[in-house]
Design a protein around this motif. Structure first.
Motif, mmCIF file in Angstrom:
data_model
loop_
_atom_site.group_PDB
_atom_site.id
_atom_site.type_symbol
_atom_site.label_atom_id
_atom_site.label_comp_id
_atom_site.label_asym_id
_atom_site.label_seq_id
_atom_site.Cartn_x
_atom_site.Cartn_y
_atom_site.Cartn_z
ATOM 1 N N PHE A 98 0.830 -1.204 0.000
ATOM 2 C CA PHE A 98 0.000 0.000 0.000
ATOM 3 C C PHE A 98 0.868 1.258 0.000
ATOM 4 C CE2 PHE A 98 -3.656 -2.609 0.964
ATOM 5 C CZ PHE A 98 -4.735 -1.849 0.539
ATOM 6 N N SER A 99 1.895 1.281 0.836
ATOM 7 C CA SER A 99 2.738 2.476 0.958
ATOM 8 C C SER A 99 3.490 2.759 -0.333
ATOM 9 C CB SER A 99 3.732 2.292 2.113
ATOM 10 O OG SER A 99 3.069 2.032 3.317
ATOM 11 N N PHE B 5 2.999 5.950 -2.937
ATOM 12 C CA PHE B 5 4.144 6.814 -3.217
ATOM 13 C C PHE B 5 4.404 6.898 -4.718
ATOM 14 C CE2 PHE B 5 8.675 7.733 -3.621
ATOM 15 C CZ PHE B 5 8.809 8.821 -2.773
ATOM 16 N N LEU B 6 4.396 5.757 -5.404
ATOM 17 C CA LEU B 6 4.703 5.733 -6.828
ATOM 18 C C LEU B 6 3.621 6.404 -7.673
ATOM 19 C CD1 LEU B 6 6.150 2.115 -7.230
ATOM 20 C CD2 LEU B 6 7.400 4.283 -7.038
ATOM 21 N N ILE B 7 2.379 6.344 -7.212
ATOM 22 C CA ILE B 7 1.282 6.952 -7.966
ATOM 23 C C ILE B 7 1.323 8.473 -7.878
ATOM 24 C CG2 ILE B 7 -1.227 7.285 -7.951
ATOM 25 C CD1 ILE B 7 -1.490 4.309 -7.361
ATOM 26 N N HIS B 8 1.681 9.004 -6.713
ATOM 27 C CA HIS B 8 1.570 10.452 -6.503
ATOM 28 C C HIS B 8 2.851 11.216 -6.810
ATOM 29 C CE1 HIS B 8 -2.491 10.681 -4.843
ATOM 30 N NE2 HIS B 8 -2.245 9.525 -4.266
ATOM 31 N N VAL B 9 3.998 10.560 -6.853
ATOM 32 C CA VAL B 9 5.231 11.267 -7.193
ATOM 33 C C VAL B 9 5.200 11.826 -8.619
ATOM 34 C CG1 VAL B 9 7.697 10.933 -7.652
ATOM 35 C CG2 VAL B 9 6.720 10.165 -5.491
ATOM 36 N N PRO B 10 4.734 11.072 -9.632
ATOM 37 C CA PRO B 10 4.663 11.650 -10.990
ATOM 38 C C PRO B 10 3.727 12.850 -11.095
ATOM 39 C CG PRO B 10 4.536 9.249 -11.096
ATOM 40 C CD PRO B 10 4.410 9.632 -9.656
ATOM 41 N N ASP B 11 2.730 12.934 -10.199
ATOM 42 C CA ASP B 11 1.811 14.076 -10.244
ATOM 43 C C ASP B 11 2.527 15.389 -9.975
ATOM 44 O OD1 ASP B 11 -0.243 12.379 -10.803
ATOM 45 O OD2 ASP B 11 -0.984 12.260 -8.740
ATOM 46 N N LEU B 12 3.668 15.320 -9.292
ATOM 47 C CA LEU B 12 4.398 16.546 -8.963
ATOM 48 C C LEU B 12 5.064 17.165 -10.187
ATOM 49 C CD1 LEU B 12 6.075 15.368 -5.615
ATOM 50 C CD2 LEU B 12 3.933 16.613 -5.934
ATOM 51 N N GLU B 13 5.089 16.431 -11.300
ATOM 52 C CA GLU B 13 5.663 16.956 -12.537
ATOM 53 C C GLU B 13 4.590 17.292 -13.572
ATOM 54 O OE1 GLU B 13 8.398 14.018 -13.851
ATOM 55 O OE2 GLU B 13 9.731 14.244 -12.102
ATOM 56 N N THR C 90 7.793 -0.027 8.449
ATOM 57 C CA THR C 90 6.467 0.086 7.815
ATOM 58 C C THR C 90 5.730 1.331 8.298
ATOM 59 O OG1 THR C 90 5.561 -1.385 9.534
ATOM 60 C CG2 THR C 90 6.206 -2.387 7.446
ATOM 61 N N TRP C 91 5.898 1.675 9.586
ATOM 62 C CA TRP C 91 5.270 2.889 10.124
ATOM 63 C C TRP C 91 5.802 4.123 9.391
ATOM 64 C CZ3 TRP C 91 7.094 7.301 12.554
ATOM 65 C CH2 TRP C 91 6.137 8.087 13.213
ATOM 66 N N THR C 92 7.110 4.178 9.181
ATOM 67 C CA THR C 92 7.715 5.315 8.474
ATOM 68 C C THR C 92 7.233 5.381 7.026
ATOM 69 O OG1 THR C 92 9.691 5.065 9.868
ATOM 70 C CG2 THR C 92 9.901 6.425 7.898
ATOM 71 N N ALA C 93 7.148 4.219 6.379
ATOM 72 C CA ALA C 93 6.686 4.185 4.987
ATOM 73 C C ALA C 93 5.247 4.681 4.873
ATOM 74 C CB ALA C 93 6.805 2.755 4.440
ATOM 75 N N ILE C 94 4.395 4.263 5.802
ATOM 76 C CA ILE C 94 2.995 4.715 5.782
ATOM 77 C C ILE C 94 2.916 6.215 6.069
ATOM 78 C CG2 ILE C 94 0.765 4.491 6.961
ATOM 79 C CD1 ILE C 94 1.506 1.543 7.461
ATOM 80 N N LEU C 95 3.735 6.703 6.990
ATOM 81 C CA LEU C 95 3.743 8.139 7.310
ATOM 82 C C LEU C 95 4.124 8.973 6.089
ATOM 83 C CD1 LEU C 95 3.607 10.402 9.492
ATOM 84 C CD2 LEU C 95 6.047 9.992 9.878
ATOM 85 N N VAL C 96 5.188 8.587 5.408
ATOM 86 C CA VAL C 96 5.660 9.361 4.245
ATOM 87 C C VAL C 96 4.630 9.327 3.118
ATOM 88 C CG1 VAL C 96 7.425 9.460 2.446
ATOM 89 C CG2 VAL C 96 8.091 9.031 4.822
ATOM 90 N N SER C 97 4.127 8.132 2.796
ATOM 91 C CA SER C 97 3.164 8.027 1.693
ATOM 92 C C SER C 97 1.848 8.725 2.031
ATOM 93 C CB SER C 97 2.897 6.556 1.371
ATOM 94 O OG SER C 97 2.392 5.871 2.499
ATOM 95 N N GLY C 98 1.424 8.675 3.307
ATOM 96 C CA GLY C 98 0.190 9.344 3.716
ATOM 97 C C GLY C 98 0.292 10.857 3.625
ATOM 98 N N VAL C 99 1.406 11.401 4.109
ATOM 99 C CA VAL C 99 1.614 12.858 4.030
ATOM 100 C C VAL C 99 1.690 13.304 2.574
ATOM 101 C CG1 VAL C 99 3.293 14.690 4.484
ATOM 102 C CG2 VAL C 99 2.703 13.076 6.297
ATOM 103 N N LEU C 100 2.358 12.500 1.739
ATOM 104 C CA LEU C 100 2.452 12.842 0.310
ATOM 105 C C LEU C 100 1.071 12.832 -0.341
ATOM 106 C CD1 LEU C 100 4.233 13.363 -2.204
ATOM 107 C CD2 LEU C 100 4.341 10.869 -2.493
ATOM 108 N N TRP C 101 0.256 11.849 -0.005
ATOM 109 C CA TRP C 101 -1.088 11.745 -0.591
ATOM 110 C C TRP C 101 -1.958 12.930 -0.185
ATOM 111 C CZ3 TRP C 101 -5.260 7.515 0.723
ATOM 112 C CH2 TRP C 101 -6.295 7.601 -0.212
#
Length: 330
Positions: free
Chosen positions: A113-114, A118-126, A217-228
């Protein structure tokens, strides 16, 4: 008539002797009870000395709540906590056999999930169109969303801290089935605290498997959640994403409740571990208890959430001023 009288006298003498015997036994029991109470009072007055003496003479120590240098805590009731508990009690191999599958499934689901978020929303930044939509989201809404998400995520920090201390520094355990956990043999819960026989290498292996993976896993969820939350292009998606990611964080608890064997699940819930406690002065403890949450923790949440949102908006080069919400809502 003369023959009956001596028989009655003998019966009366026997009854008298029985009563005397019972009284003597009662007095003896009262004496033993007083001795036990006196020993307990001495242990409460000198908890450290009594516990050191018990550690030298045997495997058990008293659960002394008045000792300020130690505390008794439980592992988390999730897949990570189950692996940690069984590993400390019966060894790494048995923990892997009983809880390894449950742990691997939890880790895989959270990582998948994380990474996908992350991979889906990073390209949106461009993407210029998506950036325009992100910049039109009110920054106040983004700040509130990020702050709520970080607050919910922060609730797991205390549990992960306890898991780390239990794994590396716990010395005794109380209640539970002990080394019989997960077996077909029935074991009575012991009120006395018993020594943990886990060596350093076993603790290090369990720490790498059940504690570091949870932190990762907690860190991965935190980063991907904040990015989303920070890159959601619509208002309703910002609101939905704030709470949706928390489901991923709770996957380990869902797997534990539905898949963990009942005896292990019950044993995890009742076993307590003895760990060292950080000692504060009375004044420091009172100050932290009364003022930390409202005057330190809450302002930090606002500052961190604001810094993340404004950092994203500045990095995206939004046309609107980053410190103000846009007048356009989509």
């Amino acid at each position: 008539h003369n023959k009956v009288a001596p028989d009655q006298q003998n019966i009366a003498e026997e009854e008298y002797e029985n009563k005397e015997r019972e009284n003597a036994e009662r007095q003896k029991e009262k004496g033993k009870k007083k001795e036990r109470e006196k020993e307990r009072e001495n242990q409460l007055e000198n908890p450290t000395e009594s516990q050191e003496g018990n550690e030298n003479n045997g495997d058990s120590v008293d659960d002394d709540e008045s000792n300020p240098s130690v505390s008794w805590v439980k592992v988390s009731q999730n897949a990570y906590g189950a692996f940690l508990h069984v590993g400390l009690q019966t060894g790494y191999v048995r923990a892997a056999f009983l809880c390894g599958t449950m742990l691997i499934v939890s880790i895989c689901i959270q990582i998948v999930f994380s990474v996908q978020l992350f991979l889906i929303h990073v390209p949106d930044l461009e993407n210029a169109d998506v950036i325009t939509q992100i910049c039109e989201i009110p920054s106040s809404l983004q700040i509130c969303g990020v702050m709520i998400f970080i607050t919910l995520m922060w609730n797991n920090v205390g549990n992960m801290r306890n898991q780390s201390i239990i794994c590396l520094f716990s010395t005794h355990h109380q209640l539970g089935d002990g080394d019989k956990v997960g077996t077909l043999e029935t074991a009575e819960d012991s009120v006395e605290a018993k020594h943990l026989h886990a060596n350093f290498y076993l603790r290090l292996a369990i720490f790498s498997t059940a504690v570091l993976t949870e932190i990762f896993t907690w860190t991965a969820i935190l980063v991907s959640g904040v990015l989303w939350i920070s890159t959601s292009p619509t208002v309703d998606l910002v609101i939905r994403s704030t709470v949706a990611v928390m489901f991923v964080l709770n996957v380990d608890e869902i797997v534990f409740e539905s898949c963990c064997p009942a005896p292990i699940r019950e044993d995890v819930g009742e076993t307590k571990y003895r760990i060292p406690r950080v000692q504060w002065s009375n004044r420091t403890h009172i100050i932290i208890k009364h003022y930390w949450g409202i005057y330190v923790h809450l302002p930090l949440l606002v500052l961190v959430a604001s810094g993340i949102v404004y950092g994203f908006r500045i990095g995206l080069d939004c046309q609107t001023h980053p410190f103000f919400a846009s007048d356009t809502y989509k």
